[in-house]
Design a protein around this motif. Structure first.
Motif: not given
Ligand SMILES: Cc1ncc(C[n+]2csc(CCOP(=O)(O)OP(=O)(O)O)c2C)c(N)n1
Ligand code: SF4
Lengths: 77, 260, 351
Positions: C13-35
């Motif tokens: 998640g942090e790396a995506a922000i650093r890369a200039g990403c400001r939008f995230f669209f997603g749906y919860p699922i284990t084991p990635q929900s922390e993103v």
């Protein structure tokens, strides 16, 4: 005097305008256009009241309406 | 001097559509284009085309356009609008696209109150694929996949999108109009104008349903199709405004205060 | 920036922000929900927007739309969710828009389990959706690399206007390691995307579609895509080698988490005088066949170790034609210990 112009090559001959015209002044051609459709024509331009109902119902934007002076507005559009 | 009072709107390209003769898709396109012109929105509008007869809508409108997967136009529009909130975004969807495969996407876009406009063309059939039953097909109406007529015992009753979506709590503008009756066309345009205006004011989600015709797959001439839309569809799909953003929120909503 | 201790999913998640990403669209699922959880909290600090979609189908089509608007965007999911995203991935490839997908793979098929797996290798590298297309697939084996590859993924997606997938597993996602992030990219300074849908002010309208009814036009697109994939194959292959020498008893092929277990086993056997090298592809597509083949030529025996019933082994065989490729793997979310792997190596060398 109102004036309508049917772009004959744009017309697909659906006849919706014929029935929309309150003055019943539109008719279908007897010859085909390049697309292979009979197209709408104004038979009696003198009786056109400029209400644009034909143009409103045309799915192909084949009709242009112009007026000089008075026209009848049937529905505010 | 002759004053032109009706001609092709700038937001509509100078091309002939592939729609069948007399199909109301063409009128609906023109009305949208006229409203975009009148509100001066063309240069900041992005359309999202569906999968269905309007799949090539991007060739007809004179604005930026994306082509979505079947039913996903509201999701795609969400992506575009959220990233560029200054754009005016609209989707243009058929009944199979919106009320069958894309039910989840339209419902949740409306529920999130996405600030885009949906034009929903309800012609009670799958046009593009050749006349199969749609979720909006009328009881006993024949289609290629219900050759004996829609059996409500097995297929259920037709889905009424405006009625369903207007029950959502989130404020929105939901209206049903038609282009199949000449005198209704100005009213249809009024609804579209409101829908786009609400979007331009960043107020709410807006959806305008068009009770439409499919002369080809209904097996009728265009005039007969328009008459059938009036006689057989409109009693079940009444025209009118179902919800406006000025409607009060339902009672009993206990809004939780956020931390200051 | 200093090194910080972070969970793999949060680092993504942090790396995506650093890369200039400001939008995230997603749906919860284990084991990635922390993103999504991390981004939902962190985004407001950088004027970013998190939107929880109603499904992975919607999430992926939202990022398809977002990408069409010329915005850097990503979504993350895990196997069952990625299957639902295959529709949008195919459309993104056909429309040629840049998007980043992260698959934190869990064991399958079906609902499977929530433990780590590498069972989506074939899906990612061979069949990520209908139609004739490829996506770049990057496979990190530690938190630092996950962060680095995310940043790279955005650049590659933009460069090729193509979907890029990060293929990780639950271990990468959940483990905590120190990580140092690259420079923050300001989204405003990213190069313009003249093809993007931004409103046709003062220009002809832009149209983004994957529909080409004329077979000649569609074939031309297929050929253009092919040329793009050939270009990726020419310049984007990335890999790591470990303990390679000219006369190895065994060459081990592993990606992601399994490579770390393999290395531990290799270190232990080295002390006993057994020479084993390891080849780890970082790009799973394009697969570094030449480099993998060269390693094979220096080893008496070959083995592919995977958290699956054997998927990457196909590529090892392609890299070393005519050679016998052995296999060791566990499934169901079971991760073998270095000792299990060591014993497997010994058995093979002694046989
Ligand atoms: C995932 C997927 N399923 C099915 C189709 C085939 N398909 C194309 S158009 C269509 C129906 C469209 O009907 P509707 O939305 O009512 O629009 P209309 O053609 O009547 O305007 C279907 C099923 C498709 N393109 N994609
Ligand atoms: S098939 Fe039906 S909906 Fe489609 S263009 Fe023809 S008449 Fe219109």
């Amino acid at each position: 005097m109102p004036m309508i112009k049917v772009h004959k090559e744009t017309c697909k001959g659906c006849e919706l305008c014929i029935h929309a015209c309150p003055q019943e002044i539109l008719v279908m051609s007897k010859v085909l256009n390049k697309k292979g459709y009979f197209y709408a024509m104004v038979e009696d331009p003198g009786r056109c009241i400029g209400c644009a109902m034909c143009a409103l119902t045309c799915p192909d934007v084949a009709i242009e309406v112009g007026v000089q002076g008075t026209r009848y507005v049937l529905y505010e559009y | 001097m002759i004053e032109t009072i009706f001609s092709r709107p700038e937001s509509l390209r100078e091309v002939s559509t592939h729609y069948c003769p007399g199909c109301t898709h063409g009128i609906t396109h023109r009305l949208i284009a006229e409203v975009l012109d009148e509100l001066g929105l063309r240069e900041r509008t992005v359309g999202v085309a569906p999968v269905g007869c309007a799949v090539l809508a991007y060739n007809y409108f004179n604005c930026d356009f994306a082509e979505a997967a079947h039913g996903r136009a509201p999701a795609m529009a969400t992506g575009i609008k959220r990233c560029r909130p200054n754009l005016i975004v609209f989707t243009y969807q058929g009944d199979g696209d919106l009320a069958s495969i894309g039910t989840a996407e339209i419902f949740h876009a409306a529920n999130r109150g996405e600030k885009f406009t949906v034009i929903f063309v309800n012609n009670a059939i799958y046009g593009m694929t050749g006349g199969q039953m749609a979720p909006t097909t009328m009881p006993n109406q024949k289609a290629t996949t219900c050759p004996f007529g829609r059996d409500v015992e097995t297929a259920g009753y037709p889905v009424r999108v405006c009625e369903v979506l207007s029950k959502i709590t989130t404020p929105s503008y939901i209206a049903r109009v038609t282009a199949a009756v000449p005198k209704e066309i100005p009213r249809a345009k009024d609804a579209l104008r409101k829908a786009f205006q609400y979007q331009a004011e960043n107020r709410c989600f807006s959806l305008v349903e068009f009770v439409s015709t499919c002369p080809t797959n209904w097996g009728m001439n265009p005039l007969k199709a328009c008459e059938w839309a009036v006689s057989d569809m409109m009693p079940y799909y009444p025209l009118g405004e179902f919800k406006t953003p000025d409607d009060p929120l339902p009672a009993g909503l206990n809004l939780i205060e956020g931390d200051e | 920036m200093a090194r910080v201790l972070m969970k793999g999913n949060e680092a993504i998640g942090e790396a995506a922000i650093r890369a200039g990403c400001r939008f995230f669209f997603g749906y919860p699922i284990t084991p990635q929900s922390e993103v999504p959880e991390y981004l939902a909290k962190r985004f407001p600090e950088v004027d970013g927007h998190f939107i929880q979609a109603e499904s992975e189908v919607a999430a992926s089509n939202m990022i398809y739309g977002a990408a069409c608007s010329g915005t850097r965007v990503l979504t993350t999911s895990s196997s069952p969710g990625i299957s639902l995203m295959s529709e949008a991935i195919s459309y993104c490839a056909g429309t040629e828009v840049p998007v980043v997908f992260v698959n934190i793979v869990r064991a399958g098929p079906g609902l499977g389990g929530i433990l780590p797996s590498q069972g989506d290798y074939w899906q990612a590298t061979r069949g990520m959706g209908h139609g004739d297309f490829r996506i770049l697939v990057l496979a990190p084996n530690c938190v630092q690399e996950a962060a680095d590859l995310i940043m790279l993924a955005f650049d590659l997606a933009d460069k090729y206007t193509n979907p890029v997938m990060i293929l990780g597993d639950g271990i990468i996602g959940q483990m905590m390691e120190p990580v140092e992030f690259g420079e923050m990219v300001d989204p405003e300074t990213l190069p313009e995307k003249p093809w993007a849908l931004t409103g046709a002010k003062g220009r002809e309208p832009n149209i983004l579609t994957s529909l080409f009814l004329d077979p000649n036009v569609l074939e031309a697109l297929n050929q253009r895509l092919l040329a793009k994939y050939r270009q990726m194959e020419a310049v984007e292959k990335r890999w790591e080698t470990y303990n390679i020498s000219d006369n190895m008893d065994l060459a081990v092929y592993a990606w992601g988490t399994m490579s770390r277990i393999g290395k531990t086993a290799i270190d232990e056997l080295k002390e006993r005088g057994i020479e084993i090298g390891l080849f780890r592809p970082i790009t799973l597509y394009p697969y570094p066949y030449e480099a993998a083949g060269e390693v094979a030529s220096k080893a008496k025996k070959l083995i592919s170790i995977e958290l699956s019933t054997g998927q990457m082994i196909d590529d090892v065989r392609l890299a070393a034609p005519g050679r016998e490729v052995n296999f060791f793997g566990r499934q169901g979310g079971i991760v073998p210990t270095p000792e299990d792997v060591r014993d497997e190596f010994l058995k093979l060398i002694e046989s």
